[in-house]
Design a protein around this motif. Structure first.
Motif, PDB file in Angstrom:
ATOM      1  N   VAL A  18       1.009  -1.099   0.088  1.00 56.88           N
ATOM      2  CA  VAL A  18      -0.020  -0.154  -0.068  1.00 56.88           C
ATOM      3  C   VAL A  18       0.981   1.309  -0.062  1.00 56.88           C
ATOM      4  CG1 VAL A  18      -0.138  -0.110   2.549  1.00 56.88           C
ATOM      5  CG2 VAL A  18      -1.951   1.093   1.255  1.00 56.88           C
ATOM      6  N   CYS A  19       0.497   2.370  -0.760  1.00 58.96           N
ATOM      7  CA  CYS A  19       1.302   3.265  -0.608  1.00 58.96           C
ATOM      8  C   CYS A  19       0.704   4.610   0.174  1.00 58.96           C
ATOM      9  CB  CYS A  19       1.290   3.927  -2.318  1.00 58.96           C
ATOM     10  SG  CYS A  19       2.251   5.576  -2.449  1.00 58.96           S
ATOM     11  N   GLY A  20       1.367   4.671   1.121  1.00 54.59           N
ATOM     12  CA  GLY A  20       1.161   5.914   2.030  1.00 54.59           C
ATOM     13  C   GLY A  20       1.747   7.043   1.487  1.00 54.59           C
ATOM     14  N   ILE A  21       1.374   8.310   1.217  1.00 50.26           N
ATOM     15  CA  ILE A  21       1.802   9.368   0.612  1.00 50.26           C
ATOM     16  C   ILE A  21       1.520  10.544   1.435  1.00 50.26           C
ATOM     17  CG2 ILE A  21      -0.029   9.910  -0.803  1.00 50.26           C
ATOM     18  CD1 ILE A  21       2.367  10.445  -3.021  1.00 50.26           C
ATOM     19  N   GLY A  22       2.283  11.354   1.575  1.00 53.21           N
ATOM     20  CA  GLY A  22       2.258  12.698   2.388  1.00 53.21           C
ATOM     21  C   GLY A  22       2.757  13.746   1.660  1.00 53.21           C
ATOM     22  N   ARG A  23       3.227  15.094   2.528  1.00 56.78           N
ATOM     23  CA  ARG A  23       4.073  16.088   2.205  1.00 56.78           C
ATOM     24  C   ARG A  23       5.258  16.069   2.100  1.00 56.78           C
ATOM     25  NH1 ARG A  23       3.088  20.567   5.155  1.00 56.78           N
ATOM     26  NH2 ARG A  23       3.898  21.971   3.455  1.00 56.78           N
ATOM     27  N   GLY A  24       5.855  14.836   3.158  1.00 59.69           N
ATOM     28  CA  GLY A  24       7.286  14.686   3.136  1.00 59.69           C
ATOM     29  C   GLY A  24       8.055  15.618   3.964  1.00 59.69           C
ATOM     30  N   ASP A  25       7.450  15.650   5.326  1.00 53.35           N
ATOM     31  CA  ASP A  25       8.008  16.587   6.250  1.00 53.35           C
ATOM     32  C   ASP A  25       9.521  16.428   6.435  1.00 53.35           C
ATOM     33  OD1 ASP A  25       8.261  18.241   8.479  1.00 53.35           O
ATOM     34  OD2 ASP A  25       7.874  16.484   9.974  1.00 53.35           O
ATOM     35  N   SER A  26       9.918  15.269   7.122  1.00 47.67           N
ATOM     36  CA  SER A  26      11.507  15.097   7.454  1.00 47.67           C
ATOM     37  C   SER A  26      12.263  14.676   5.985  1.00 47.67           C
ATOM     38  CB  SER A  26      11.661  13.841   8.403  1.00 47.67           C
ATOM     39  OG  SER A  26      10.975  12.612   7.830  1.00 47.67           O
ATOM     40  N   ALA A  27      11.602  13.920   5.247  1.00 48.17           N
ATOM     41  CA  ALA A  27      12.488  13.538   3.913  1.00 48.17           C
ATOM     42  C   ALA A  27      12.849  14.623   3.107  1.00 48.17           C
ATOM     43  CB  ALA A  27      11.517  12.588   3.033  1.00 48.17           C
ATOM     44  N   MET A  28      11.813  15.761   3.212  1.00 46.42           N
ATOM     45  CA  MET A  28      12.273  16.894   2.359  1.00 46.42           C
ATOM     46  C   MET A  28      13.144  17.891   3.067  1.00 46.42           C
ATOM     47  SD  MET A  28      10.920  16.476  -0.671  1.00 46.42           S
ATOM     48  CE  MET A  28      10.845  17.843  -1.656  1.00 46.42           C
ATOM     49  N   ARG A  29      12.615  18.422   4.231  1.00 50.29           N
ATOM     50  CA  ARG A  29      13.501  19.305   4.875  1.00 50.29           C
ATOM     51  C   ARG A  29      14.792  19.099   5.169  1.00 50.29           C
ATOM     52  NH1 ARG A  29       7.780  20.642   8.067  1.00 50.29           N
ATOM     53  NH2 ARG A  29       7.390  22.637   7.128  1.00 50.29           N
ATOM     54  N   VAL A  30      15.240  17.716   5.465  1.00 46.48           N
ATOM     55  CA  VAL A  30      16.457  17.232   5.797  1.00 46.48           C
ATOM     56  C   VAL A  30      17.566  17.327   4.667  1.00 46.48           C
ATOM     57  CG1 VAL A  30      18.049  15.138   6.489  1.00 46.48           C
ATOM     58  CG2 VAL A  30      15.583  15.701   7.918  1.00 46.48           C
ATOM     59  N   ALA A  31      16.561  17.377   3.552  1.00 49.78           N
ATOM     60  CA  ALA A  31      17.483  17.353   2.154  1.00 49.78           C
ATOM     61  C   ALA A  31      17.434  18.630   1.807  1.00 49.78           C
ATOM     62  CB  ALA A  31      16.891  16.576   1.366  1.00 49.78           C
ATOM     63  N   GLY A  32      16.978  19.944   2.400  1.00 50.04           N
ATOM     64  CA  GLY A  32      17.101  21.082   2.356  1.00 50.04           C
ATOM     65  C   GLY A  32      16.064  21.538   1.207  1.00 50.04           C
ATOM     66  N   ARG A  33      15.048  20.752   1.240  1.00 52.32           N
ATOM     67  CA  ARG A  33      13.799  21.173   0.355  1.00 52.32           C
ATOM     68  C   ARG A  33      12.237  21.443   1.198  1.00 52.32           C
ATOM     69  NH1 ARG A  33      14.988  16.123  -2.239  1.00 52.32           N
ATOM     70  NH2 ARG A  33      16.779  16.262  -3.380  1.00 52.32           N
ATOM     71  N   LYS A  34      11.523  22.247   0.538  1.00 52.09           N
ATOM     72  CA  LYS A  34      10.347  22.534   1.079  1.00 52.09           C
ATOM     73  C   LYS A  34       9.300  21.307   0.938  1.00 52.09           C
ATOM     74  CE  LYS A  34      10.389  27.433   0.546  1.00 52.09           C
ATOM     75  NZ  LYS A  34       9.577  28.364  -0.029  1.00 52.09           N
ATOM     76  N   PRO A  35       8.359  20.954   2.023  1.00 51.52           N
ATOM     77  CA  PRO A  35       7.486  19.625   1.701  1.00 51.52           C
ATOM     78  C   PRO A  35       6.714  20.185   0.468  1.00 51.52           C
ATOM     79  CG  PRO A  35       7.480  20.424   4.089  1.00 51.52           C
ATOM     80  CD  PRO A  35       8.369  21.478   3.446  1.00 51.52           C
TER      81      PRO A  35
END
Length: 340
Positions: free
Chosen positions: A90-107
């Motif tokens: 199952v694909c759970g999906i969201g804005r990407g809080d930690s994944a994006m911010r730790v990589a220097g990007r916005k959710p």
């Protein structure tokens, strides 16, 4: 009610696999993990081993996002796992809080999530999809009968509305009864307004669970300290909502936003871990409301109440000092009582 186990993919991966096997033996039917490429190991590699070492467990991220992988790669990864092990993802999906911010990007924006959900679901289910520039593709190797449900994590009014309109399931990362009722209603109402059958939108509540021997002050205090990190994690999303809608807005309940007044910031190196120093602002009341702690009887009582509110699955965040004990307590006491 289905039960899920949520873990971080900390090394060694063998321990993640072992805990998932233990969960399946104890009656859990879903295995979820975080998905943040910098902070933890790659979950999709580990999913392959979880699926190979279990027979019925459905696995997926809680949650992935449309910004760290191209959408056709995400869809192909899910579809490959399903081809190997049956439709067990199952694909759970969201804005990407930690994944994006730790990589220097916005959710990610909701518009981007909407586009990604359509593409990932279509490709993962054997259909064709436009990647956004007029390039229409289909995976030629997918067999008939392939399925990939996409469940969306949401808190804010626009995200809840979009979940009801477009997603196959709703992931709510807290177990407060008032907020669950409020948000489930928002999702179901949006589904009805979009001409959908609201019962087709699966509802998953995810929160830390800690089973204590008794309800003594010492036992409860320890359980709260082990789960306090969750209020800080949720607080990241709440802070975004407050920045957008204001501290007191008709769009977002005060029951969700009031507690972050003392929030000072957040260091993602402690994300989702007990003892997180950035979550000391989270009061005991929020831990009790957002999590499920106490003797097994209290868990059974709260889970029955959640089921009455339309919750189809409770997913246990198991990041604390009693991982095996919690899985076993749910298997021997909680799940049998809730499911009769």
């Amino acid at each position: 009610m289905d039960f899920g186990l949520v873990l971080q993919t900390d090394p060694p991966a063998s321990r993640v696999i072992s805990l998932m096997k233990r969960a399946e033996r104890n009656g859990f039917s879903y295995g979820w993990t975080f998905d943040s490429a910098v902070l933890w190991q790659e979950p999709f590699v580990i999913y392959s081993q979880i699926l190979a070492n279990t027979t019925k467990l459905t696995v997926g991220p809680m949650v992935t996002n449309p910004g760290t992988r191209t959408w056709e790669v995400t869809a192909s990864t899910f579809a490959t796992l399903n081809d190997m092990f049956g439709n067990r993802t199952v694909c759970g999906i969201g804005r990407g809080d930690s994944a994006m911010r730790v990589a220097g990007r916005k959710p990610n924006t909701l518009a981007r999530i909407s586009e990604a959900m359509k593409v990932i679901r279509a490709l993962g289910s054997g259909g064709e999809a436009d990647l956004g520039d007029g390039t229409v593709i289909r995976f030629p190797w997918i067999k008939p009968g392939a399925q990939l449900p996409v469940w969306m994590a949401a808190y804010g009014p626009k995200a809840l509305k979009m979940t009801g309109e477009e997603a196959d399931g709703f992931i709510l990362q807290l177990s407060d009864l008032y907020l669950t009722e409020y948000m489930v209603k928002a999702v179901k109402d949006a589904a009805v307004a979009a001409g959908r059958d609201p019962s087709e939108v699966r509802i998953c509540v995810a929160a830390p669970a800690y089973v204590t021997e008794d309800d003594s002050p010492g036992a409860l205090a320890h359980a709260r300290d082990q789960c306090r990190w969750f209020g800080g994690m949720v607080g990241n999303h709440v802070a975004d909502l407050v920045a957008k809608y204001g501290a007191h807005s008709a769009a977002v309940p005060d029951e969700l936003t009031d507690y972050i007044k003392a929030r000072q910031g957040y260091d993602y190196s402690h994300h989702g871990r007990s003892g997180n120093p950035d979550t000391e602002f989270v009061p005991d009341e929020i831990v009790d409301r957002f999590c499920v702690i106490g003797p097994a009887e209290k868990h059974i009582e709260k889970l029955n109440a959640l089921r009455e509110l339309g919750v189809d699955q409770f997913a246990v965040y198991d990041m604390h000092d009693a991982q095996e004990a919690t899985i076993d307590a749910y298997g021997t006491k909680v799940i049998p009582a809730v499911n009769g």
